[in-house]
Motif scaffolding. Structure first.
Motif, PDB file in Angstrom:
ATOM      1  N   LEU A  66      -6.867  -6.341  -4.875  1.00  0.00           N
ATOM      2  CA  LEU A  66      -5.460  -6.892  -4.889  1.00  0.00           C
ATOM      3  C   LEU A  66      -4.747  -7.719  -3.768  1.00  0.00           C
ATOM      4  N   ALA A  67      -4.881  -6.888  -2.659  1.00  0.00           N
ATOM      5  CA  ALA A  67      -4.578  -7.285  -1.375  1.00  0.00           C
ATOM      6  C   ALA A  67      -5.275  -8.663  -0.957  1.00  0.00           C
ATOM      7  N   ILE A  72      -1.481   5.470  -2.766  1.00  0.00           N
ATOM      8  CA  ILE A  72      -1.417   4.523  -3.847  1.00  0.00           C
ATOM      9  C   ILE A  72      -0.512   5.187  -4.806  1.00  0.00           C
ATOM     10  N   TYR A 118      -6.905  -1.555  -5.102  1.00  0.00           N
ATOM     11  CA  TYR A 118      -5.630  -1.903  -4.043  1.00  0.00           C
ATOM     12  C   TYR A 118      -6.239  -2.996  -3.168  1.00  0.00           C
ATOM     13  N   GLN A 167      -6.408 -10.717  -2.920  1.00  0.00           N
ATOM     14  CA  GLN A 167      -5.956 -11.763  -3.874  1.00  0.00           C
ATOM     15  C   GLN A 167      -4.606 -12.287  -3.395  1.00  0.00           C
ATOM     16  N   ASP A 168      -3.807 -11.433  -2.645  1.00  0.00           N
ATOM     17  CA  ASP A 168      -2.401 -12.090  -2.116  1.00  0.00           C
ATOM     18  C   ASP A 168      -2.727 -12.498  -0.667  1.00  0.00           C
ATOM     19  N   ARG A 192       0.521  -2.252  -9.166  1.00  0.00           N
ATOM     20  CA  ARG A 192      -0.387  -3.408  -9.943  1.00  0.00           C
ATOM     21  C   ARG A 192      -1.719  -2.888  -9.768  1.00  0.00           C
ATOM     22  N   ALA A 193      -2.012  -1.960  -8.733  1.00  0.00           N
ATOM     23  CA  ALA A 193      -3.387  -1.405  -8.669  1.00  0.00           C
ATOM     24  C   ALA A 193      -3.468  -0.322  -9.743  1.00  0.00           C
ATOM     25  N   ASP A 203       5.864   0.875  -3.240  1.00  0.00           N
ATOM     26  CA  ASP A 203       4.831  -0.258  -3.190  1.00  0.00           C
ATOM     27  C   ASP A 203       4.363  -0.945  -4.297  1.00  0.00           C
ATOM     28  N   ALA A 204       4.909  -2.162  -4.359  1.00  0.00           N
ATOM     29  CA  ALA A 204       4.423  -2.913  -5.746  1.00  0.00           C
ATOM     30  C   ALA A 204       3.056  -3.144  -6.038  1.00  0.00           C
ATOM     31  N   ARG A 205       2.187  -3.379  -5.049  1.00  0.00           N
ATOM     32  CA  ARG A 205       0.747  -3.280  -5.007  1.00  0.00           C
ATOM     33  C   ARG A 205       0.233  -2.239  -5.654  1.00  0.00           C
ATOM     34  N   ALA A 206       0.707  -1.210  -5.177  1.00  0.00           N
ATOM     35  CA  ALA A 206       0.222   0.306  -5.727  1.00  0.00           C
ATOM     36  C   ALA A 206       0.348   0.217  -7.029  1.00  0.00           C
TER      37      ALA A 206
END
Length: 328
Positions: free
Chosen positions: A210-211, A225, A207, A213-214, A239-240, A234-237
């Motif tokens: 990816l943050a 998550i 997680y 990377q953002d 993706r994680a 939580d869209a990043r969750a």
């Protein structure tokens, strides 16, 4: 409650935080006897086991077997996250049992296979395990506080579950994103091990990666998550978890090629159960099957998740009951 002397076995699953104890009649764990103890409240394993025996009416067990979260060698266990002395002599002194054994927790999970309720096994990828010979090799893969895997061999002398510490092997890299993930983990730890990604803390690192990377700094607990992905908030969750299960598929596929578990691959542990809803998606399947010219060969392995939280107790009971049965 008074139990008959020298008829039941004491079994325990010792984690970094808690120890769960139970009594078993042969390979069968007695559900009403399961008790949980916080390790922080006790000085050592002997104290916990003596307390349990007192709580169960001063039971006198015929055998005792404990599963520990750490490597076991020559009858001694070294806990990864707990400074307790765990050896066969200590176990015998604490329980007064005639037969004692110490297993790695994943070895105990391996001994549980075939002794769990059918609804405790959740299919992920289909394969021929249902029609495979009972003698085929199996593989248990633990994903929880840490990561490990152990092959399960059926031999003429009985079941053998080989010890392993493969979670500390290097993380495989299958593309630019995973290379960047490995580099991100290595900056903090000096080396990107499988366990650094495929564990509860590993999911948190995915997680954070990816943050990064953002272009932002953000962290979340593994529980948050999983909850954020489940709710869709939580869209990043999301993706994680998808990246996590893709890497998990790749690692499980690699291990399957090494051990050839035509009897099935079985995922165990709290994190494995938490991400189970995502294992039926394309990420895990793609990671598992993606082995070039051996991709078709990979369909020979089924994958399931063990959803019984007490499987290690069942495995310990099964193992020690065999030891007692084989006594002269």
């Amino acid at each position: 409650m008074k139990h008959p002397a020298n008829s039941l076995s004491l079994v325990a699953d010792i984690g970094g935080t808690n120890t769960r104890c139970a009594l078993a009649d042969g390979p069968t764990v007695l559900p009403d006897s399961i008790r949980r103890y916080s390790n922080a409240d006790y000085a050592d394993l002997k104290t916990v086991l003596k307390q349990y025996l007192t709580d169960e009416g001063d039971v006198d067990p015929i055998a005792a077997c404990v599963a520990v979260a750490g490597p076991v060698r020559d009858g001694c266990a070294k806990m990864t996250n707990l400074d307790w002395q765990i050896d066969e002599q200590t176990l015998a002194e604490a329980t007064q049992a005639e037969t004692v054994a110490i297993l790695n927790d994943l070895q105990a999970q391996g001994h549980a296979l075939g002794h769990l309720a059918s609804d405790a096994v959740r299919p992920v990828l289909a394969g021929p395990a249902e029609t495979a010979s009972a003698q085929e090799t199996k593989l248990v893969v633990g994903v929880g506080t840490g990561f490990n895997a152990a092959p399960v061999f059926e031999t003429a002398g009985g079941r053998v579950v080989a010890a392993s510490e493969c979670g500390h092997a290097g993380l495989p890299v299958a593309g630019p994103l995973e290379q960047a993930l490995a580099d991100f983990v290595a900056k903090a730890h000096g080396f990107a091990a499988i366990e650094d990604v495929l564990s509860g803390r590993g999911l948190e690192r995915v997680y954070a990666f990816l943050a990064n990377q953002d272009g932002v700094q953000a962290q979340a607990t593994a529980q948050a998550i999983v909850a954020g992905a489940a709710s869709g908030e939580d869209a990043r969750a999301v993706r994680a978890i998808k990246l996590f299960v893709k890497v998990l598929g790749e690692v499980c596929g690699n291990l399957a090629l090494i051990q050839l578990p035509f009897g099935g691959v079985y995922l165990v542990g709290g994190v494995a159960r938490a991400v189970a809803p995502y294992l039926s998606g394309p990420e895990f399947e793609g990671g598992f099957y993606s082995k070039g010219r051996f991709s078709d060969f990979m369909t020979g392995f089924s994958v399931s998740v063990i959803e019984d939280d007490y499987a290690a107790l069942t495995g310990a009971a099964t193992h020690v009951s065999t030891m007692v049965r084989d006594l002269p």
